[in-house]
Motif scaffolding. Structure first.
Motif, short mmCIF file in Angstrom:
data_model
loop_
_atom_site.label_atom_id
_atom_site.label_comp_id
_atom_site.label_asym_id
_atom_site.label_seq_id
_atom_site.Cartn_x
_atom_site.Cartn_y
_atom_site.Cartn_z
N LYS A 5 0.83 -1.20 0.00
CA LYS A 5 0.00 0.00 0.00
C LYS A 5 0.87 1.25 0.00
CE LYS A 5 -4.06 -1.96 2.29
NZ LYS A 5 -4.98 -1.87 3.45
N LEU A 6 0.51 2.18 -0.87
CA LEU A 6 1.14 3.49 -0.87
C LEU A 6 0.17 4.47 -0.23
CD1 LEU A 6 2.84 3.80 -4.39
CD2 LEU A 6 3.95 3.47 -2.18
N PRO A 193 11.18 9.48 7.78
CA PRO A 193 10.38 9.68 9.00
C PRO A 193 9.17 10.58 8.77
CG PRO A 193 12.71 9.82 9.51
CD PRO A 193 12.61 9.77 8.01
N THR A 194 9.32 11.60 7.94
CA THR A 194 8.19 12.49 7.65
C THR A 194 7.11 11.75 6.88
OG1 THR A 194 9.66 14.42 7.62
CG2 THR A 194 7.52 14.66 6.55
N CYS A 195 7.52 10.92 5.92
CA CYS A 195 6.54 10.12 5.18
C CYS A 195 5.77 9.20 6.13
CB CYS A 195 7.24 9.30 4.10
SG CYS A 195 7.80 10.25 2.67
N ARG A 196 6.47 8.57 7.06
CA ARG A 196 5.79 7.69 8.02
C ARG A 196 4.79 8.48 8.87
NH1 ARG A 196 11.36 6.03 9.04
NH2 ARG A 196 11.85 4.21 7.71
N GLU A 197 5.22 9.62 9.32
CA GLU A 197 4.37 10.46 10.17
C GLU A 197 3.10 10.89 9.44
OE1 GLU A 197 4.38 15.01 11.91
OE2 GLU A 197 6.31 14.03 11.50
N LEU A 198 3.23 11.25 8.17
CA LEU A 198 2.11 11.78 7.41
C LEU A 198 1.31 10.70 6.67
CD1 LEU A 198 3.86 14.94 5.87
CD2 LEU A 198 2.37 14.83 7.89
N GLY A 199 1.75 9.45 6.76
CA GLY A 199 1.05 8.38 6.05
C GLY A 199 1.26 8.42 4.55
N ILE A 200 2.46 8.80 4.13
CA ILE A 200 2.80 8.89 2.71
C ILE A 200 3.69 7.71 2.34
CG2 ILE A 200 4.03 10.27 0.98
CD1 ILE A 200 3.36 12.76 2.65
N GLY A 201 3.35 7.02 1.26
CA GLY A 201 4.18 5.94 0.78
C GLY A 201 5.43 6.47 0.11
N PHE A 202 6.41 5.60 -0.08
CA PHE A 202 7.67 6.03 -0.68
C PHE A 202 7.99 5.15 -1.87
CE2 PHE A 202 12.18 6.41 -1.36
CZ PHE A 202 12.45 7.75 -1.09
N VAL A 203 8.25 5.79 -3.01
CA VAL A 203 8.62 5.09 -4.24
C VAL A 203 10.08 5.40 -4.54
CG1 VAL A 203 8.17 4.84 -6.71
CG2 VAL A 203 6.26 5.24 -5.11
N GLN A 272 13.46 -2.12 4.31
CA GLN A 272 13.55 -0.92 5.13
C GLN A 272 12.20 -0.49 5.69
OE1 GLN A 272 16.77 0.16 5.82
NE2 GLN A 272 17.02 -1.75 4.66
N ASP A 273 11.12 -0.77 4.96
CA ASP A 273 9.80 -0.35 5.41
C ASP A 273 8.76 -0.99 4.48
OD1 ASP A 273 7.33 1.32 5.82
OD2 ASP A 273 8.68 2.50 7.09
N GLN A 274 7.65 -1.41 5.05
CA GLN A 274 6.59 -2.03 4.25
C GLN A 274 5.88 -1.03 3.34
OE1 GLN A 274 5.41 -5.27 3.79
NE2 GLN A 274 7.40 -5.72 4.70
N ARG A 275 6.14 0.25 3.54
CA ARG A 275 5.49 1.27 2.69
C ARG A 275 6.41 1.74 1.59
NH1 ARG A 275 3.83 4.26 8.16
NH2 ARG A 275 5.87 3.34 8.59
N ILE A 276 7.50 1.04 1.38
CA ILE A 276 8.45 1.38 0.31
C ILE A 276 8.27 0.42 -0.86
CG2 ILE A 276 10.88 1.43 -0.34
CD1 ILE A 276 11.53 2.40 2.46
N VAL A 277 8.24 0.95 -2.07
CA VAL A 277 8.27 0.13 -3.27
C VAL A 277 9.40 0.63 -4.15
CG1 VAL A 277 5.79 -0.33 -3.16
CG2 VAL A 277 6.63 1.55 -4.57
N ALA A 278 9.87 -0.21 -5.05
CA ALA A 278 11.00 0.12 -5.91
C ALA A 278 10.59 0.06 -7.37
CB ALA A 278 12.16 -0.85 -5.66
N ILE A 279 11.16 0.96 -8.17
CA ILE A 279 10.82 0.97 -9.60
C ILE A 279 12.10 0.91 -10.45
CG2 ILE A 279 8.54 2.05 -9.45
CD1 ILE A 279 9.96 4.75 -10.09
N PRO A 280 12.82 -0.22 -10.41
CA PRO A 280 14.00 -0.34 -11.27
C PRO A 280 13.59 -0.29 -12.73
CG PRO A 280 13.37 -2.47 -10.38
CD PRO A 280 12.52 -1.46 -9.68
#
Length: 337
Positions: A5-6, A193-203, A272-280
């Motif tokens: 989930k993002l 940390p800011t993304c986690r705090e605000l509920g923002i996913g990371f790509v 690193q975090d379940q809210r991280i996805v990668a786009i190689p």
């Protein structure tokens, strides 16, 4: 392929996505027939989070995806499609600056929809923050695209923590896309940390260090003369050989786990975090399968600690972008009003 989930608004995407930029720009020549085959392979492997931008080509990368969707009825329903606006280029490829003005946001979206041949964009990013336009104005215009049904979710790319907070006060931000890999970890201090705090996913874009961490690039001679990486400070002659120390470490750790260096680097990122996805990105069907396999590789806490200890003794040489582009990283905007 697992999904992740993002953000907190409901967008679910494949943990390993596909960065499509290199199919049309920056990394040397490519062949459309091969690119279309790679897109089909990605779909088959469950790599269904596809990332493009209007500046790639410019414009031709979105057109490539549009042709694929026309040739493969039903494919669009399986893909979570992300594209971006703000980086402006002319037909010759010259960079014209960053534009976050509300009127441009809307016209850029309509142009992307036409090139992609789709009715909506799943995730629409501001590609770089416009240092001349308050982020509230830009995101306000992006929010109108959501209300109009043209866009489902909003994102930013290479934005500062302060910009993320201000943007989130206008409309929920589903994802931040920034560079993150074993050789680009600056986001760990404040951005993540800011993304986690605000509920923002990371790509994470360039999760394989622009291909460097795969071990496939052993010298500058391995790159075409037109390859943008030859102008990247980390690929400069004085830095290239020094940075191979990191590649050697990744190769050693990957061999111990019975996987490829690319898989190990991607598995590290996903750990690193379940809210991280990668786009190689890739232009190879074989690499698509290889990258997809990384989603099943789990690195435990002890292994991650050993890796961090080993990395502490390795310095990455060179900035991640040429000097002219550095000012647009982790960008900020003027105050509203």
């Amino acid at each position: 392929m697992q999904n992740r989930k993002l953000g907190s608004q409901g967008l679910s995407v494949s943990a390993i996505g596909l960065g499509c930029m290199g199919m049309s720009d920056f990394y040397g020549s490519s062949e459309e027939k091969t690119n279309l085959a790679v897109l089909a392979a990605a779909l088959e492997q469950g790599v269904t989070f596809w990332d493009t931008a209007d500046m790639y080509g410019p414009w031709t990368n979105e057109e490539l995806l549009g042709r694929f969707f026309r040739q493969h009825p039903g494919a669009r329903d399986k893909v979570k499609l992300a594209t971006k606006f703000a980086n402006m280029r002319n037909a010759g490829g010259e960079f014209l600056g960053v534009n976050g003005r509300p009127d441009y946001v809307k016209s850029a979206c309509d142009a992307s929809l036409r090139r992609l041949g789709v009715e909506h964009i799943d995730l629409y990013y501001q590609h770089r923050v416009d240092p001349q336009v308050p982020i509230e104005e830009t995101v306000g215009a992006m929010a109108e695209l959501v209300a109009a049904g043209k866009v489902r979710y909003l994102g930013l790319s290479e934005a500062s923590a302060r910009t993320l907070r201000r943007a989130s006060s206008v409309h929920p931000i589903t994802a931040l896309q920034s560079e993150y890999s074993l050789w680009s970890r600056s986001v760990e201090a404040e951005i993540l940390p800011t993304c986690r705090e605000l509920g923002i996913g990371f790509v994470a874009y360039s999760p394989l260090g622009r291909g460097f961490l795969t071990g496939a690039i052993r010298s500058r001679a391995d790159l075409e003369a037109s390859d943008w990486r030859l102008n990247n400070p980390r690929f400069a002659e004085e830095n290239f050989q020094l940075n191979l120390q990191l590649v050697a470490l990744v190769e050693q750790l990957a061999a111990a786990r019975g996987c490829t260096p690319a898989q190990y680097a991607l598995a590290w990122l996903l750990s690193q975090d379940q809210r991280i996805v990668a786009i190689p990105g890739t232009r190879s069907e074989q690499r698509i399968a290889e990258n997809a396999g990384a989603a099943a590789l789990v690195l435990d806490g002890a292994e991650l600690e050993r890796l961090d200890s080993a990395l502490a003794g390795i310095e990455v040489h060179g900035s991640r972008y040429p000097k002219a582009a550095v000012s647009l990283l982790e960008g900020d905007t003027p105050e509203l009003g």
